[in-house]
Design a protein around this motif. Structure first.
Motif, PDB file in Angstrom:
ATOM      1  N   GLY A   1       0.810  -1.212   0.000  1.00 57.14           N
ATOM      2  CA  GLY A   1       0.000   0.000   0.000  1.00 57.14           C
ATOM      3  C   GLY A   1       0.837   1.251   0.000  1.00 57.14           C
ATOM      4  O   GLY A   1       1.966   1.276  -0.498  1.00 57.14           O
ATOM      5  N   PHE A   2       0.302   2.303   0.582  1.00 57.92           N
ATOM      6  CA  PHE A   2       0.945   3.606   0.548  1.00 57.92           C
ATOM      7  C   PHE A   2       2.202   3.627   1.418  1.00 57.92           C
ATOM      8  O   PHE A   2       2.250   2.994   2.468  1.00 57.92           O
ATOM      9  CB  PHE A   2      -0.017   4.679   1.040  1.00 57.92           C
ATOM     10  N   PRO A   3       3.218   4.366   0.999  1.00 58.49           N
ATOM     11  CA  PRO A   3       4.390   4.537   1.875  1.00 58.49           C
ATOM     12  C   PRO A   3       4.022   5.345   3.113  1.00 58.49           C
ATOM     13  O   PRO A   3       3.106   6.168   3.079  1.00 58.49           O
ATOM     14  CB  PRO A   3       5.386   5.298   0.985  1.00 58.49           C
ATOM     15  N   HIS A   4       4.751   5.106   4.199  1.00 54.92           N
ATOM     16  CA  HIS A   4       4.430   5.723   5.476  1.00 54.92           C
ATOM     17  C   HIS A   4       5.437   6.811   5.846  1.00 54.92           C
ATOM     18  O   HIS A   4       6.631   6.672   5.617  1.00 54.92           O
ATOM     19  CB  HIS A   4       4.425   4.679   6.590  1.00 54.92           C
ATOM     20  N   ALA A   5       4.912   7.854   6.467  1.00 52.53           N
ATOM     21  CA  ALA A   5       5.782   8.851   7.082  1.00 52.53           C
ATOM     22  C   ALA A   5       6.212   8.412   8.472  1.00 52.53           C
ATOM     23  O   ALA A   5       7.190   8.921   9.013  1.00 52.53           O
ATOM     24  CB  ALA A   5       5.060  10.193   7.164  1.00 52.53           C
ATOM     25  N   PHE A   6       5.488   7.463   9.053  1.00 51.62           N
ATOM     26  CA  PHE A   6       5.710   7.042  10.441  1.00 51.62           C
ATOM     27  C   PHE A   6       5.961   5.543  10.511  1.00 51.62           C
ATOM     28  O   PHE A   6       5.224   4.805  11.168  1.00 51.62           O
ATOM     29  CB  PHE A   6       4.488   7.377  11.291  1.00 51.62           C
ATOM     30  N   ASN A   7       6.971   5.046   9.853  1.00 51.71           N
ATOM     31  CA  ASN A   7       7.279   3.619   9.941  1.00 51.71           C
ATOM     32  C   ASN A   7       7.556   3.233  11.388  1.00 51.71           C
ATOM     33  O   ASN A   7       8.268   3.932  12.109  1.00 51.71           O
ATOM     34  CB  ASN A   7       8.499   3.286   9.068  1.00 51.71           C
ATOM     35  N   GLY A   8       6.984   2.102  11.804  1.00 54.32           N
ATOM     36  CA  GLY A   8       7.145   1.647  13.179  1.00 54.32           C
ATOM     37  C   GLY A   8       6.093   2.155  14.134  1.00 54.32           C
ATOM     38  O   GLY A   8       6.069   1.741  15.288  1.00 54.32           O
ATOM     39  N   ILE A   9       5.220   3.033  13.651  1.00 55.55           N
ATOM     40  CA  ILE A   9       4.141   3.579  14.483  1.00 55.55           C
ATOM     41  C   ILE A   9       2.803   3.532  13.748  1.00 55.55           C
ATOM     42  O   ILE A   9       1.776   3.172  14.310  1.00 55.55           O
ATOM     43  CB  ILE A   9       4.450   5.031  14.899  1.00 55.55           C
ATOM     44  N   GLN A  10       2.827   3.886  12.484  1.00 53.01           N
ATOM     45  CA  GLN A  10       1.609   4.029  11.699  1.00 53.01           C
ATOM     46  C   GLN A  10       0.903   2.693  11.524  1.00 53.01           C
ATOM     47  O   GLN A  10       1.542   1.651  11.361  1.00 53.01           O
ATOM     48  CB  GLN A  10       1.973   4.606  10.335  1.00 53.01           C
ATOM     49  N   VAL A  11      -0.445   2.719  11.575  1.00 54.79           N
ATOM     50  CA  VAL A  11      -1.245   1.501  11.451  1.00 54.79           C
ATOM     51  C   VAL A  11      -2.411   1.733  10.501  1.00 54.79           C
ATOM     52  O   VAL A  11      -2.768   2.867  10.201  1.00 54.79           O
ATOM     53  CB  VAL A  11      -1.798   1.040  12.823  1.00 54.79           C
ATOM     54  N   ILE A  12      -2.988   0.629  10.045  1.00 51.25           N
ATOM     55  CA  ILE A  12      -4.250   0.671   9.301  1.00 51.25           C
ATOM     56  C   ILE A  12      -5.367   0.738  10.331  1.00 51.25           C
ATOM     57  O   ILE A  12      -5.472  -0.127  11.206  1.00 51.25           O
ATOM     58  CB  ILE A  12      -4.403  -0.559   8.402  1.00 51.25           C
ATOM     59  N   ALA A  13      -6.214   1.754  10.249  1.00 59.50           N
ATOM     60  CA  ALA A  13      -7.190   2.026  11.300  1.00 59.50           C
ATOM     61  C   ALA A  13      -8.588   2.223  10.717  1.00 59.50           C
ATOM     62  O   ALA A  13      -8.797   3.138   9.916  1.00 59.50           O
ATOM     63  CB  ALA A  13      -6.763   3.265  12.093  1.00 59.50           C
TER      64      ALA A  13
END
Length: 277
Positions: free
Chosen positions: A16-28
């Motif tokens: 999916g989309f790249p994250h600005a917050f790797n290690g924190i960001q989740v699918i919600a």
């Protein structure tokens, strides 16, 4: 609306989309009801060999709500203003939940010195700069002004600045984990204010105090950094009939208990949302 942020690692997130917050960001999931959030969560949750953060992570079963020790923290232990209408809606919600049989007591988390969103923001800034820095350099006018400022700051932070922000994130996670050795769930407002005019980046004042544009987000980021589940459900109305939110958070892996508490809250608080009905 119901917004549910699962535990980090509960839902695979390898594509999916790249994250600005790797290690924190989740699918919600964001849904109309808690039941729909539960259905979506159960459909998405599980392990996936493509996402190592899901391997070895286990979700607990929902515990009986009458056995849980629940903390209430109207300001989350932070020195931050809250609008009176939000505070009133929150206290009414807490009173109804207590009357419904939940074991509730007042308790604030003890945060490490200097713990606030400002200490964490370099992580967001550098993440945005990594994703969009080159596009911003080519044409900054295509970005929202607030996002553009964050990208510009992200390009200026040093490695030591980012390391300090990572340490602040870690210490906040430890504080949340420690708090949940004494309590099973925590209740606080989702935001310290109701919605503001849509021609502004954020509220100009909260609790009668002039604030920065992101002051509305003071109660949610720490649970992101703690990798813990949290859900927001409507708990009443503030000025102009705008909804106020109740945030229910729990320790990492207690997603189903958080959802069960939200399901009860949704039912118990329904009269506050539709007083005429």
């Amino acid at each position: 609306m119901v917004g549910f942020k699962p535990s980090y690692g509960a839902i695979p997130d390898s594509v999916g989309f790249p994250h600005a917050f790797n290690g924190i960001q989740v699918i919600a999931p964001i849904t109309r009801t808690v039941a729909d959030a539960e259905l979506m969560f159960e459909a998405l949750a599980g392990t996936d060999p493509r996402d190592p953060d899901t391997l070895g992570f286990s979700l607990g079963a929902a515990r009986p709500l009458h056995t849980l020790k629940i903390a209430v923290s109207p300001r989350l232990g932070l020195d931050t203003p809250v609008d009176d209408d939000v505070a009133q809606a929150f206290e009414q919600a807490v009173a109804r939940l207590q009357a419904a049989g939940l074991t509730i007591e007042r308790a604030d988390p003890a945060w490490p010195k200097g713990a606030d969103e400002a200490a964490l923001m370099p992580l967001q800034h550098v993440g945005l700069a990594n994703l969009y820095g080159e596009a911003w350099r080519r044409d900054p006018e295509v970005f929202d002004p607030d996002v553009a400022r964050q990208i510009e700051r992200g390009l200026a932070w040093s490695g030591a600045d980012v390391a300090r922000a990572r340490e602040a994130s870690h210490q906040i996670a430890l504080a949340v984990a420690g708090f949940f050795t004494r309590y099973d769930l925590l209740l606080c407002p989702t935001t310290p204010c109701v919605a503001w005019r849509n021609d502004r980046l954020g509220p100009e004042r909260i609790g009668g105090v002039a604030v920065e544009p992101r002051a509305h987000a003071v109660f949610t980021p720490f649970f992101n950094h703690a990798l813990a589940p949290a859900i927001s459900v409507p708990c009443g109305h503030g000025r102009d009939g705008l909804p106020a939110g109740l945030q229910i958070a729990g320790p990492r892996g207690a997603d189903r208990s958080v959802l069960a508490a939200a399901r009860l809250a949704e039912s118990v608080l329904a009269p506050l949302l539709n007083p005429a009905g």
